[in-house]
Design a protein around this motif. Structure first.
Motif, PDB file in Angstrom:
ATOM      1  N   LEU A 181       0.964  -1.310  -0.040  1.00  0.00           N
ATOM      2  CA  LEU A 181       0.115   0.119  -0.066  1.00  0.00           C
ATOM      3  C   LEU A 181       1.189   1.292   0.025  1.00  0.00           C
ATOM      4  CD1 LEU A 181      -3.054   1.085   0.263  1.00  0.00           C
ATOM      5  CD2 LEU A 181      -2.641   1.132   2.723  1.00  0.00           C
ATOM      6  N   GLN A 182       1.887   1.404   0.897  1.00  0.00           N
ATOM      7  CA  GLN A 182       3.036   2.152   0.908  1.00  0.00           C
ATOM      8  C   GLN A 182       3.578   2.599  -0.591  1.00  0.00           C
ATOM      9  OE1 GLN A 182       5.562   1.690   3.957  1.00  0.00           O
ATOM     10  NE2 GLN A 182       4.170   0.889   5.347  1.00  0.00           N
ATOM     11  N   ALA A 208       3.484   7.565   5.138  1.00  0.00           N
ATOM     12  CA  ALA A 208       3.312   7.676   3.595  1.00  0.00           C
ATOM     13  C   ALA A 208       2.411   8.604   3.234  1.00  0.00           C
ATOM     14  CB  ALA A 208       3.216   6.150   2.950  1.00  0.00           C
ATOM     15  N   ILE A 209       1.205   8.427   3.985  1.00  0.00           N
ATOM     16  CA  ILE A 209       0.094   9.166   3.689  1.00  0.00           C
ATOM     17  C   ILE A 209       0.371  10.689   3.983  1.00  0.00           C
ATOM     18  CG2 ILE A 209      -2.256   9.600   4.298  1.00  0.00           C
ATOM     19  CD1 ILE A 209      -2.469   6.701   4.979  1.00  0.00           C
ATOM     20  N   ASP A 216      -1.337  16.133   8.726  1.00  0.00           N
ATOM     21  CA  ASP A 216      -0.673  15.955   9.918  1.00  0.00           C
ATOM     22  C   ASP A 216      -0.629  14.668  10.488  1.00  0.00           C
ATOM     23  OD1 ASP A 216      -0.193  17.398  12.766  1.00  0.00           O
ATOM     24  OD2 ASP A 216      -1.682  15.842  13.177  1.00  0.00           O
ATOM     25  N   PHE A 217       0.701  14.208  10.993  1.00  0.00           N
ATOM     26  CA  PHE A 217       0.839  12.759  11.174  1.00  0.00           C
ATOM     27  C   PHE A 217      -0.093  12.244  12.272  1.00  0.00           C
ATOM     28  CE2 PHE A 217       2.881   9.350  13.698  1.00  0.00           C
ATOM     29  CZ  PHE A 217       3.314   8.482  12.569  1.00  0.00           C
ATOM     30  N   GLY A 218      -0.528  13.159  13.760  1.00  0.00           N
ATOM     31  CA  GLY A 218      -1.057  12.756  14.694  1.00  0.00           C
ATOM     32  C   GLY A 218      -2.404  12.478  14.206  1.00  0.00           C
ATOM     33  N   LYS A 219      -3.139  13.378  13.442  1.00  0.00           N
ATOM     34  CA  LYS A 219      -4.624  13.134  12.784  1.00  0.00           C
ATOM     35  C   LYS A 219      -4.829  11.999  12.046  1.00  0.00           C
ATOM     36  CE  LYS A 219      -5.844  18.053  13.489  1.00  0.00           C
ATOM     37  NZ  LYS A 219      -6.217  19.324  12.878  1.00  0.00           N
ATOM     38  N   THR A 220      -3.538  11.865  10.984  1.00  0.00           N
ATOM     39  CA  THR A 220      -3.478  10.722   9.960  1.00  0.00           C
ATOM     40  C   THR A 220      -3.338   9.466  10.861  1.00  0.00           C
ATOM     41  OG1 THR A 220      -2.799  12.250   8.654  1.00  0.00           O
ATOM     42  CG2 THR A 220      -2.428   9.705   7.981  1.00  0.00           C
ATOM     43  N   LYS A 221      -2.703   9.435  12.094  1.00  0.00           N
ATOM     44  CA  LYS A 221      -2.667   8.106  12.661  1.00  0.00           C
ATOM     45  C   LYS A 221      -3.805   7.640  13.496  1.00  0.00           C
ATOM     46  CE  LYS A 221      -0.027   5.035  15.147  1.00  0.00           C
ATOM     47  NZ  LYS A 221      -1.115   4.319  15.585  1.00  0.00           N
ATOM     48  N   ILE A 222      -4.754   8.759  13.757  1.00  0.00           N
ATOM     49  CA  ILE A 222      -5.732   8.374  14.501  1.00  0.00           C
ATOM     50  C   ILE A 222      -6.976   7.625  13.372  1.00  0.00           C
ATOM     51  CG2 ILE A 222      -8.106   9.521  15.704  1.00  0.00           C
ATOM     52  CD1 ILE A 222      -6.322  11.196  16.929  1.00  0.00           C
TER      53      ILE A 222
END
Length: 222
Positions: free
Chosen positions: A67-68, A146-147, A154-160
């Motif tokens: 996917l990455q 990757a996203i 934002d990494f934090g929001k994307t992680k959630i």
């Protein structure tokens, strides 16, 4: 980075990987659901127990790497290929930890919650160790990264968002394969909320001294 520091960081990372697997096993043994990254492998293991949780985790990790590659294309960093051997090691550790902790079989809801919370604590500490080592990211984190690279999020929001997507996908998968909600319960939500918080808290408490130790610098006298 010196060779000695490189060795220290990779040894610390591998120990963190094993601690991570112990946390996953404890959470899984609680039978209240599991962590977001393990939710899909867990559902597959419940529906098709011929293969182990570690094996399904390996397949899912390889899926995330593909996917990455799709998301990043030529921008896929060379160091991300290290995810492949790391995925094999983590999968083996998960099966080993599940075997070591086979005696953990809580029969009452309070003991299930206790196993879940201890598992979250152990997993959070393992995540802290992996991040502190700063050598390799696991497929879950690399997928989030990757996203963020592709769409500048934002990494934090994307992680959630990724964690929620994994849990929802696992729930849908359970319904499709078993006709009922399978492997996704309150423990999935609790671990999603607690593990990151624990990892960050441990980092605030001992992150500095750990980095000093990994770098091989002498401790500063108070």
């Amino acid at each position: 980075m010196s060779k000695a520091e490189w060795i220290r960081r990779y040894v610390f990372f591998l120990v963190g990987l094993f601690v991570n697997s112990l946390g996953i096993a404890l959470i899984t043994r609680a039978n209240l659901g599991t962590s977001p990254i393990s939710s899909n492998p867990y559902v597959l293991n419940l529906c098709f127990p011929a293969l182990s949780l570690g094996t399904y985790t390996l397949f899912f990790s390889l899926f995330l790497i593909v996917l990455q590659l799709i998301v990043l294309g030529r921008r896929f960093p060379k160091q991300y290929w290290l995810q492949i051997p790391v995925s094999f090691v983590l999968s083996a550790f998960i099966d080993l930890s599940m075997a070591i902790l086979a005696f953990v079989d809580p029969q009452t809801y309070p003991t299930q919650i206790l196993s879940l919370l201890i598992g979250c604590l152990v997993l959070g500490f393992g995540v802290f160790m992996e991040v502190a080592a700063n050598v390799v990211m696991l497929p879950g984190e690399c997928t989030v990264k990757a996203i963020t690279i592709r769409w500048n999020t934002d990494f934090g929001k994307t992680k959630i968002a990724v964690d929620v997507t994994m849990v929802v996908t696992a729930a849908v998968l359970g319904f499709l394969l078993n006709g009922a909600l399978t492997g996704v319960r309150e423990g999935s939500v609790i671990s999603a909320l607690l593990v990151g918080f624990i990892a960050r808290t441990v980092g605030k408490w001992i992150g500095g001294p750990v980095q000093t130790l990994l770098a091989g610098k002498p401790a500063v006298a108070a």
